[in-house]
Enzyme design. Structure first.
Site, short mmCIF file in Angstrom:
data_model
loop_
_atom_site.label_atom_id
_atom_site.label_comp_id
_atom_site.label_asym_id
_atom_site.label_seq_id
_atom_site.Cartn_x
_atom_site.Cartn_y
_atom_site.Cartn_z
N GLU A 215 0.81 -1.22 0.00
CA GLU A 215 0.00 0.00 0.00
C GLU A 215 0.84 1.27 0.00
OE1 GLU A 215 -3.18 -0.11 2.86
OE2 GLU A 215 -4.14 -1.83 1.90
N GLU B 132 -5.83 -8.67 0.64
CA GLU B 132 -6.49 -8.26 1.89
C GLU B 132 -7.96 -8.04 1.62
OE1 GLU B 132 -5.03 -5.04 4.29
OE2 GLU B 132 -2.93 -5.44 3.75
#
Length: 293
Positions: free
Chosen positions: A122, A228
């Site tokens: 991320e 995720e």
């Protein structure tokens, strides 16, 4: 696509959903903040194997922090588990330590415990590094494995980011550097949409297919993995998304189970350690809700 040796063996042995990697994101720290030992990683692997669906794979975010790989890799080998490796990319000294930790374990244990390598997590979403830098680091880690171990042809190297980062055309250079792309998608956090549990399935798959379309255009042949996703069991609501055990159960049954059946999937998270309770097992390692698919 190039798979680790173990992945090829599993793909040959199973068909359908059983051929996909499925597992959980896992923390380097225990709930009390202490670093996990080899024995505690072994307990995590054995806990996953005891759950409905028999999970054997975990995703780790880093390699050197808390001696993460040094403790987790022998635990994986002792329990028949596998690891999706994380390399933390921020700060040059930290990045160098991460690379060395990965190199040390592959020189010691080989690669049969490894699912793949994620260079960063991320970073694009947070704006911590420009896309060209992440791409450069992906090539760098792949080159390290090739030059110093000679095994790069059997190891997939990619990057994990939010689905919103992947559909940003400014990040195409990262997709082009990846063997695989890991997408993180949480309908719970999509506050600008009708993000209640009744629409969560649609929001999730819409995000996955948007990423697949972008990846197919920028780097045909690169796989998209779900790295995720999850639903919290308590906490504050985000627009129509209400955290509860009932809704987490529904999200698991309707959305996560469908993801297991259609591609490599790593759920967030095995046991709580963050701000919101996403964990699927409690402090005694018992399931919080029904994890059967």
């Amino acid at each position: 696509m190039k798979f680790p040796t173990l992945a090829l063996a599993l793909a040959a042995a199973f068909t359908g959903a059983d051929a996909y990697w499925k597992g959980f994101n896992n923390q380097a720290n225990n709930v009390d903040g202490s670093c996990k030992s080899q024995a505690e990683y072994e307990n995590d692997f054995n806990t996953m194997k005891s759950l409905p669906g028999y999970f054997t794979s975990m995703r780790l975010y880093a390699s050197s922090d808390c001696n993460q790989l040094a403790n987790a890799v022998p635990a994986a080998l002792a329990t028949g588990g596998q690891i999706l490796v994380g390399i933390w990319t921020e700060d040059d000294d930290h990045y160098a330590a991460e690379k060395q930790a990965l190199l040390s374990v592959v020189q010691t244990y080989g690669f049969d415990w490894m699912v793949a390598v994620s260079v960063g997590s991320e970073d694009l979403y947070r704006g911590d590094a420009p896309a060209w830098r992440i791409a450069q680091q992906i090539y760098d880690v792949r080159g390290m494995l090739s030059i110093q171990t000679g095994y790069s042809s059997n190891v997939q190297v990619g990057h994990v980011d939010t689905w919103t980062a992947w559909v940003d055309p400014n990040n195409e250079v990262v997709i082009q550097a990846c063997d695989w792309v890991g997408t993180d998608g949480y309908p719970y956090y999509q506050g600008t949409y009708d993000n209640g549990i009744d629409n969560a399935y649609n929001l999730f798959w819409d995000s996955v297919y948007q990423v697949r379309d972008v990846v197919n255009a920028a780097h045909p042949g690169a796989w998209v993995w779900v790295t995720e996703t999850g639903w919290p069991t308590a906490g504050a609501s985000v627009n129509n998304a209400v955290p509860s055990i009932e809704n987490a159960q529904a999200y698991w049954s309707q959305t996560i189970c469908s993801s297991f059946a259609h591609g490599h999937t790593f759920v967030y998270v095995l046991q709580d350690g963050g701000d919101l309770p996403f964990g699927v097992v409690d402090s005694n390692f018992n399931p919080v809700y029904n994890l059967a698919c």
